[in-house]
Motif scaffolding. Sequence first.
Motif, PDB file in Angstrom:
ATOM      1  N   GLN A 244     -52.484   1.035 -50.535  1.00 23.48           N
ATOM      2  CA  GLN A 244     -53.207   0.270 -51.555  1.00 23.48           C
ATOM      3  C   GLN A 244     -54.697   0.503 -51.383  1.00 23.48           C
ATOM      4  O   GLN A 244     -55.247   0.240 -50.314  1.00 23.48           O
ATOM      5  CB  GLN A 244     -52.899  -1.229 -51.421  1.00 23.48           C
ATOM      6  CG  GLN A 244     -53.688  -2.108 -52.393  1.00 23.48           C
ATOM      7  CD  GLN A 244     -53.274  -1.898 -53.848  1.00 23.48           C
ATOM      8  OE1 GLN A 244     -52.144  -2.206 -54.210  1.00 23.48           O
ATOM      9  NE2 GLN A 244     -54.175  -1.373 -54.668  1.00 23.48           N
ATOM     10  N   ASP A 245     -55.324   0.961 -52.442  1.00 22.41           N
ATOM     11  CA  ASP A 245     -56.780   1.141 -52.435  1.00 22.41           C
ATOM     12  C   ASP A 245     -57.420  -0.144 -52.950  1.00 22.41           C
ATOM     13  O   ASP A 245     -56.992  -0.687 -53.973  1.00 22.41           O
ATOM     14  CB  ASP A 245     -57.131   2.336 -53.339  1.00 22.41           C
ATOM     15  CG  ASP A 245     -58.624   2.535 -53.476  1.00 22.41           C
ATOM     16  OD1 ASP A 245     -59.369   2.074 -52.590  1.00 22.41           O
ATOM     17  OD2 ASP A 245     -59.034   3.157 -54.480  1.00 22.41           O
ATOM     18  N   SER A 246     -58.454  -0.636 -52.267  1.00 21.02           N
ATOM     19  CA  SER A 246     -59.077  -1.887 -52.720  1.00 21.02           C
ATOM     20  C   SER A 246     -60.466  -1.685 -53.316  1.00 21.02           C
ATOM     21  O   SER A 246     -61.046  -2.616 -53.863  1.00 21.02           O
ATOM     22  CB  SER A 246     -59.168  -2.881 -51.555  1.00 21.02           C
ATOM     23  OG  SER A 246     -60.144  -2.459 -50.623  1.00 21.02           O
ATOM     24  N   ASN A 247     -61.021  -0.462 -53.200  1.00 21.91           N
ATOM     25  CA  ASN A 247     -62.401  -0.301 -53.678  1.00 21.91           C
ATOM     26  C   ASN A 247     -62.596   0.859 -54.650  1.00 21.91           C
ATOM     27  O   ASN A 247     -63.714   1.285 -54.903  1.00 21.91           O
ATOM     28  CB  ASN A 247     -63.360  -0.156 -52.486  1.00 21.91           C
ATOM     29  CG  ASN A 247     -63.060   1.082 -51.658  1.00 21.91           C
ATOM     30  OD1 ASN A 247     -62.070   1.770 -51.909  1.00 21.91           O
ATOM     31  ND2 ASN A 247     -63.895   1.370 -50.688  1.00 21.91           N
ATOM     32  N   GLY A 248     -61.480   1.395 -55.162  1.00 20.97           N
ATOM     33  CA  GLY A 248     -61.598   2.373 -56.239  1.00 20.97           C
ATOM     34  C   GLY A 248     -61.987   3.778 -55.828  1.00 20.97           C
ATOM     35  O   GLY A 248     -62.254   4.619 -56.686  1.00 20.97           O
ATOM     36  N   ASP A 249     -61.989   4.071 -54.512  1.00 24.75           N
ATOM     37  CA  ASP A 249     -62.325   5.450 -54.121  1.00 24.75           C
ATOM     38  C   ASP A 249     -61.093   6.359 -54.094  1.00 24.75           C
ATOM     39  O   ASP A 249     -61.186   7.529 -53.711  1.00 24.75           O
ATOM     40  CB  ASP A 249     -63.070   5.481 -52.769  1.00 24.75           C
ATOM     41  CG  ASP A 249     -62.201   5.023 -51.610  1.00 24.75           C
ATOM     42  OD1 ASP A 249     -61.041   4.621 -51.842  1.00 24.75           O
ATOM     43  OD2 ASP A 249     -62.690   5.059 -50.467  1.00 24.75           O
ATOM     44  N   GLY A 250     -59.947   5.797 -54.474  1.00 25.37           N
ATOM     45  CA  GLY A 250     -58.745   6.623 -54.562  1.00 25.37           C
ATOM     46  C   GLY A 250     -57.988   6.774 -53.250  1.00 25.37           C
ATOM     47  O   GLY A 250     -56.973   7.473 -53.179  1.00 25.37           O
ATOM     48  N   ILE A 251     -58.496   6.108 -52.202  1.00 25.94           N
ATOM     49  CA  ILE A 251     -57.863   6.198 -50.870  1.00 25.94           C
ATOM     50  C   ILE A 251     -57.529   4.787 -50.390  1.00 25.94           C
ATOM     51  O   ILE A 251     -58.376   3.883 -50.434  1.00 25.94           O
ATOM     52  CB  ILE A 251     -58.815   6.886 -49.863  1.00 25.94           C
ATOM     53  CG1 ILE A 251     -59.159   8.294 -50.356  1.00 25.94           C
ATOM     54  CG2 ILE A 251     -58.197   6.937 -48.477  1.00 25.94           C
ATOM     55  CD1 ILE A 251     -60.188   9.012 -49.511  1.00 25.94           C
ATOM     56  N   GLY A 252     -56.320   4.605 -49.949  1.00 23.33           N
ATOM     57  CA  GLY A 252     -55.887   3.293 -49.453  1.00 23.33           C
ATOM     58  C   GLY A 252     -56.723   2.855 -48.257  1.00 23.33           C
ATOM     59  O   GLY A 252     -57.335   3.672 -47.574  1.00 23.33           O
ATOM     60  N   ASP A 253     -56.762   1.540 -48.012  1.00 20.49           N
ATOM     61  CA  ASP A 253     -57.626   1.008 -46.954  1.00 20.49           C
ATOM     62  C   ASP A 253     -57.058  -0.290 -46.385  1.00 20.49           C
ATOM     63  O   ASP A 253     -56.031  -0.786 -46.846  1.00 20.49           O
ATOM     64  CB  ASP A 253     -59.044   0.810 -47.506  1.00 20.49           C
ATOM     65  CG  ASP A 253     -59.031   0.152 -48.887  1.00 20.49           C
ATOM     66  OD1 ASP A 253     -58.408  -0.925 -49.010  1.00 20.49           O
ATOM     67  OD2 ASP A 253     -59.600   0.736 -49.846  1.00 20.49           O
ATOM     68  N   LEU A 254     -57.750  -0.805 -45.365  1.00 21.94           N
ATOM     69  CA  LEU A 254     -57.242  -1.992 -44.660  1.00 21.94           C
ATOM     70  C   LEU A 254     -57.197  -3.221 -45.563  1.00 21.94           C
ATOM     71  O   LEU A 254     -56.240  -4.001 -45.507  1.00 21.94           O
ATOM     72  CB  LEU A 254     -58.110  -2.298 -43.431  1.00 21.94           C
ATOM     73  CG  LEU A 254     -58.068  -1.253 -42.307  1.00 21.94           C
ATOM     74  CD1 LEU A 254     -58.984  -1.671 -41.161  1.00 21.94           C
ATOM     75  CD2 LEU A 254     -56.640  -1.072 -41.796  1.00 21.94           C
TER      76      LEU A 254
ATOM     77  N   PRO B  73     -64.910   4.322 -41.813  1.00 18.44           N
ATOM     78  CA  PRO B  73     -65.421   3.609 -42.994  1.00 18.44           C
ATOM     79  C   PRO B  73     -64.532   3.780 -44.228  1.00 18.44           C
ATOM     80  O   PRO B  73     -64.506   2.888 -45.087  1.00 18.44           O
ATOM     81  CB  PRO B  73     -66.798   4.225 -43.234  1.00 18.44           C
ATOM     82  CG  PRO B  73     -67.136   5.009 -42.019  1.00 18.44           C
ATOM     83  CD  PRO B  73     -65.904   5.189 -41.191  1.00 18.44           C
ATOM     84  N   ILE B  74     -63.788   4.864 -44.318  1.00 15.88           N
ATOM     85  CA  ILE B  74     -62.871   5.031 -45.454  1.00 15.88           C
ATOM     86  C   ILE B  74     -61.863   3.897 -45.481  1.00 15.88           C
ATOM     87  O   ILE B  74     -61.463   3.423 -46.541  1.00 15.88           O
ATOM     88  CB  ILE B  74     -62.133   6.396 -45.363  1.00 15.88           C
ATOM     89  CG1 ILE B  74     -63.077   7.508 -45.760  1.00 15.88           C
ATOM     90  CG2 ILE B  74     -60.886   6.404 -46.260  1.00 15.88           C
ATOM     91  CD1 ILE B  74     -62.426   8.865 -45.876  1.00 15.88           C
ATOM     92  N   PHE B  75     -61.463   3.447 -44.291  1.00 17.94           N
ATOM     93  CA  PHE B  75     -60.440   2.401 -44.206  1.00 17.94           C
ATOM     94  C   PHE B  75     -61.038   1.000 -44.124  1.00 17.94           C
ATOM     95  O   PHE B  75     -60.337   0.022 -44.355  1.00 17.94           O
ATOM     96  CB  PHE B  75     -59.524   2.655 -43.003  1.00 17.94           C
ATOM     97  CG  PHE B  75     -58.735   3.928 -43.117  1.00 17.94           C
ATOM     98  CD1 PHE B  75     -57.911   4.159 -44.223  1.00 17.94           C
ATOM     99  CD2 PHE B  75     -58.815   4.919 -42.149  1.00 17.94           C
ATOM    100  CE1 PHE B  75     -57.184   5.339 -44.350  1.00 17.94           C
ATOM    101  CE2 PHE B  75     -58.084   6.104 -42.264  1.00 17.94           C
ATOM    102  CZ  PHE B  75     -57.272   6.311 -43.368  1.00 17.94           C
TER     103      PHE B  75
HETATM  104 CA    CA Z   1     -60.354   2.721 -50.617  1.00 20.25          CA
END
Ligand code: CA
Length: 530
Positions: A21-31, A74-76
């Motif tokens: 699940q991505d929470s900030n719209g960068d296309g990569i899932g995160d914590l 930082p990506i996560f």
């Molecule tokens: Ca993200």
Amino acid sequence: MPETTWWKRGIVYQIYPRSFQDSNGDGIGDLNGIRQRLDYLAWLGADAIWISPIYPSPMADFGYDVADYCGIDPIFGTLEDFDRLIEEAHARGLKLILDFVPNHTSDQHPWFQESRSSRTNPKRDWYIWRDAKLDGSPPNNWISNFGGSAWEWDEATAQYYYHAFLKEQPDLNWRNAEVRRAMYDALRFWLDRGVDGFRVDVIWHLIKDAEFRDNPPNPAFQASQAEINRFIQVYSADQPEVHEVVGEMRGVLEEYRERVLIGEIYLPLERLVTYYGKDLSGAHLPFNFQLIQTAWNAQKIAALINEYEAALPEGGWPNWVLGNHDQPRIGARIGPQQARVAAMLLLTLRGTPTMYYGDEIGIGKVEIPPEAAQDPWERNEPGLGLGRDPERTPMHWDGSAQGGFTSGKPWLPLDPHFRSRHAEGLRNDTGSILTLYRRLIELRRQHPALSVGAYAQVKTEGDILAYERQHGSERLLVALNLGHEPQTLPLPAGASGRLMLSTLPDRNEEPIGAQVVLRADEGIIIALGV
Ligand code: CA
Ligand code: GLC
């Protein structure tokens, strides 16, 4: 360890964090994305989540190249995000297992930067440096798991360093006591933050032959295989001294309460079980990948279960895996009908099951166009079908654009079926694979026979795989039709029973007499003697 220990009774759910699940719209899932989905995981019935690496990393191997063992990339997110995730997971009764990658670091890790800076640097011996042969060629014939020589020439200090994976992933020297101390401190850093255990990456690789002897050629090698298979890995991994290291890691976990040590190990059964250690002083759960490596055939799987049960050391707890971020998805391998049968198998065998995210919504075969390929293995050895992108595509949460995974552009394309196959829709569909997974998990929780009961095989022929699970006075018969034709199975002599669950939706609880007909691709659980 009592039978009630969480990692014996529980179900582990693997999250590949880039794709959950991505929470900030960068296309990569995160914590924070994972945190938003904790309610889903609790609803599904997971007991523990294992998250693939989230440490600072240049992402040459998507996090399996660690540049700092005590931080978050930082990506996560941030360490604060991590603390919040673990707190909210624990509040829901979910354990959190981290991926620990001790065999190699990133070439950007400060330790390696120091090590490569000169031959006399105090950290020189933290990595594996060897002279060239007289003709300038690498010290031996070892091949990287991602293709090509496992030795990389370092111009500045005129030696080769060893990397079992990418050249951006130099192997640490686990014969060095300082390396061990530093790595055990990294484990404690996370254990102190409340982490419930580790899945240790390529644990059987940690120690290499002290003399660096050549591996013998593999007479069965074929050009369609990954290059690593040209030789049999006799000297580059699985050395006797590795068990000392595993025992020490276990010792670190023993400083805390009820933490679990899981080891990633791709070895034949008789070698795999040695990782339980002498008197069970090694890994709690050496990952058992046999279901991934065995043909989907009832007689072969029956034989495999027997072999595994027989090979386990006294008191060693079994475990089973159907897929992970390195292996083709079960749905892609055996198709959607049999994927339901596989779910019943995984969740009714004796031993801790590890599920892979997305399998519960039936993600199947996903084609990745060459221009979208991300996996470095695909790029190193193209065209052999070795790339792992197909099993790493984003989770589908709802019917919105990009399946609710991201508001941006996903790092890997989604399975094109995502609009009709997403958690929100399947959750309300009583016939869906998601409903089946949830009911199986619920049943396993309600019936100790399924989680901790004894296992006994039922003799069968053809496409039926049948076994009993037993605990106290409870006897459950699991019968799985691995074929596409109906099959008849007689119940054990004198027994009758009651159907508890079928993998096919249109069969309700019903009494079962002397025999039962399994439809094509159907698996059932019968309570005997009731
Ligand atoms: Ca993200
Ligand atoms: C393990 C990981 C895999 C990774 C490799 C190198 O096999 O599961 O994804 O590429 O180790 O760290």
